[in-house]
Design a protein around this motif. Structure first.
Motif, PDB file in Angstrom:
ATOM      1  N   ASP A 158      -4.680  -3.635  -0.039  1.00  0.00           N
ATOM      2  CA  ASP A 158      -3.351  -4.593  -0.200  1.00  0.00           C
ATOM      3  C   ASP A 158      -4.376  -6.170  -0.041  1.00  0.00           C
ATOM      4  N   ASP A 185      -6.624   5.811   1.010  1.00  0.00           N
ATOM      5  CA  ASP A 185      -6.162   4.611   1.754  1.00  0.00           C
ATOM      6  C   ASP A 185      -6.630   3.577   1.711  1.00  0.00           C
ATOM      7  N   HIS A 206      -2.232  -8.457   0.553  1.00  0.00           N
ATOM      8  CA  HIS A 206      -1.131  -8.498   1.536  1.00  0.00           C
ATOM      9  C   HIS A 206      -2.032  -9.242   3.265  1.00  0.00           C
ATOM     10  N   LYS A 207      -2.676  -8.079   3.120  1.00  0.00           N
ATOM     11  CA  LYS A 207      -3.674  -8.450   4.454  1.00  0.00           C
ATOM     12  C   LYS A 207      -4.813  -8.835   4.334  1.00  0.00           C
ATOM     13  N   ALA A 252       1.141  -0.846   0.311  1.00  0.00           N
ATOM     14  CA  ALA A 252      -0.602   0.130  -0.204  1.00  0.00           C
ATOM     15  C   ALA A 252       0.559   1.191   0.140  1.00  0.00           C
ATOM     16  N   THR A 253       1.709   1.449   0.734  1.00  0.00           N
ATOM     17  CA  THR A 253       2.470   2.280   0.979  1.00  0.00           C
ATOM     18  C   THR A 253       3.222   2.962  -0.499  1.00  0.00           C
TER      19      THR A 253
END
Ligand SMILES: Cc1ncc(COP(=O)(O)O)c(C=O)c1O
Length: 450
Positions: free
Chosen positions: A282, A254, A284-285, A137-138
């Motif tokens: 994401d 976000d 991955h979350k 996400a960053t």
């Protein structure tokens, strides 16, 4: 050992690791941590046999892992990894694709395009938006804000690509007082100094307060949030986004984990979110795909591909080639595990998983209240923010839980006092696990005289 035997050995070791899920310590003990010293060797002059490399990694590395791929892990919205996504990742290891353009990998380019379509469908975002599959996400927020900056300047007739920022019309950035640190990092990396970024005040739940919204205009990048990292709260998009859009501002969301609420019966929390210009989330979350898998989504597909274009004389791609939507030139096909997760879950599976986690968060909150803890948030999503009567008890219970090996969750500071955050985000977590967690915390609190 030949290559195929080595792959079989790796499979067998992975199998043994998976078979131990639910039984091992969630955080390694001191003995397991001490074994990591085995890696502290000088760069070998001559190479070791691949089987030895793997043996060291497994024998000394596996015990030193955190069992985040376990039903009893509740830290940081880390999520576990869905079997289909993990299996896809394993096959991709053999493929070794550079998924930059169709020429480099027809399979990757085709499947990532389908993954992009499904992500937009699952999240009900504009179907012609661009989706770049980035590392996090960053990184994806950075991509979206870079696209936003370039587009706002272009509207003023400024050629950002050639003239850069020197002398450019000034931009404003407005973020929530509760914006995630990585949004600030993306802004910092892009050259927006923190002293000049304007923080929008929030209400008692940590949501941007529309009544106190700072002025916005057509040179403003306005960042809102779906899922605050402590509380899981959502900014009131329906009240904020049309107002921002009316001024010509660019709205970025976000939604690292919270955006997936849109695919669940919590969808109302996201009402109005589709009016934004860009979104990050994401895999991955909450989608439970392997690291690193995230999405930068941009309504104006051309704005993103213009900002991220990296066509060269020897390698040019379509405007929607992933190398023209992400920071990377060479990249692995991170969209494929996301495709695999969505294909194995389907629309109903995503909904069931997110709904179950939200219900389990409420179950934890109820159980902890009954045990004498204070639950500090409204538990609108999958986050439970907790404290005991005294700060010393809060810290002691968290530390004892982390040291127990039976669970793991992180600490935080909420309104100046210690608290801890429990995030329910592993597909493996069942009600029996959350009941065990509540029982453990109740016992640890009772042991500390509360
Ligand atoms: C709300 C929010 N935004 C952004 C991020 C950063 O995500 P990533 O770790 O994928 O860069 C996180 C991660 O914890 C988050 O919770």
């Amino acid at each position: 050992m030949d290559e195929l035997a080595l792959a079989a050995d790796a499979d067998q070791r992975a199998h043994a690791y998976l078979a131990g899920i639910g039984k091992r310590r969630v955080f390694p003990d001191a003995a397991a941590l001490a074994q990591l010293a085995a890696f502290d060797e000088a760069l070998p002059q001559h190479g070791h046999a691949p089987a030895d490399v793997l043996r060291l990694l497994d024998e000394r590395g596996s015990p030193g892992t955190v069992a985040s791929n376990d039903p009893r892990y509740y830290g940081f919205v880390i999520g576990a990894v869905l079997p289909a996504a993990a299996a896809a990742e394993r096959l991709m290891g053999a493929w070794d694709q550079c998924a930059s353009t169709f020429d480099n990998s027809p399979a990757a380019a085709t499947i990532e395009k389908i993954a992009a379509r499904w992500v937009l469908d699952a999240l009900d975002l504009p179907r012609d938006a661009a989706v770049g599959f980035g590392t996090s996400a960053t990184a994806c927020t950075l991509v979206c804000i870079a696209a936003a900056r370039r587009a706002l300047l272009e509207r003023k007739g400024w050629d950002f690509d050639n003239d850069g920022l020197d002398g450019a019309p000034p931009l404003r950035v407005v973020i929530s007082e509760m914006a995630h640190i990585t949004v600030k990092k993306a802004l910092r990396v892009l050259g927006f100094g923190m002293k000049r970024v304007i923080a929008a005040p929030v209400d008692e739940h940590g949501r941007i307060d529309p009544a106190q919204l700072p002025p916005l205009d057509d040179m403003t990048i306005f960042c809102v949030q779906a899922g605050e990292v402590n509380t899981g709260e959502f900014d009131p998009f329906a009240a904020l986004i049309p107002r921002a859009k009316a001024t010509g501002a660019w709205v970025h969301v976000d939604g690292a984990f919270g955006l997936w609420a849109r695919a669940s019966s919590k969808r109302a929390l996201t009402d109005g979110i589709d009016g934004a210009d860009s979104w990050t989330t994401d895999g991955h979350k909450w989608l439970n795909t392997p690291y690193d898998g995230a999405m930068a989504i941009c309504r104006d597909a051309r704005a993103m591909s213009a900002a991220m274009n990296s066509d060269a004389v020897y390698l040019s791609g379509a405007h929607d080639a992933q190398k023209n939507l992400t920071l990377e030139f060479s990249r692995r096909p991170r969209g494929i595990p996301i495709w695999a997760a969505l294909r194995s879950l389907g629309r109903s599976g995503v909904r069931e998983m997110v709904d179950r986690h939200c219900a389990q968060a409420e179950r934890i909150a109820d159980g902890l209240r009954a045990a004498g803890f204070e639950v500090l948030n409204r538990v609108v999503l999958n986050q439970v923010l907790v404290r005991a009567k005294t700060d010393a008890q809060t810290v002691a219970v968290r530390e004892a839980a982390q040291a127990s090996g039976e669970t793991w969750f992180g600490g935080t500071v909420w309104q100046g006092r210690p608290a801890f955050r429990i995030s329910v985000s592993s597909w493996r977590t069942q009600d029996e696990h959350v009941d065990q967690l509540v029982a453990l915390l109740a016992r640890l609190l009772a042991d500390r005289g509360a």
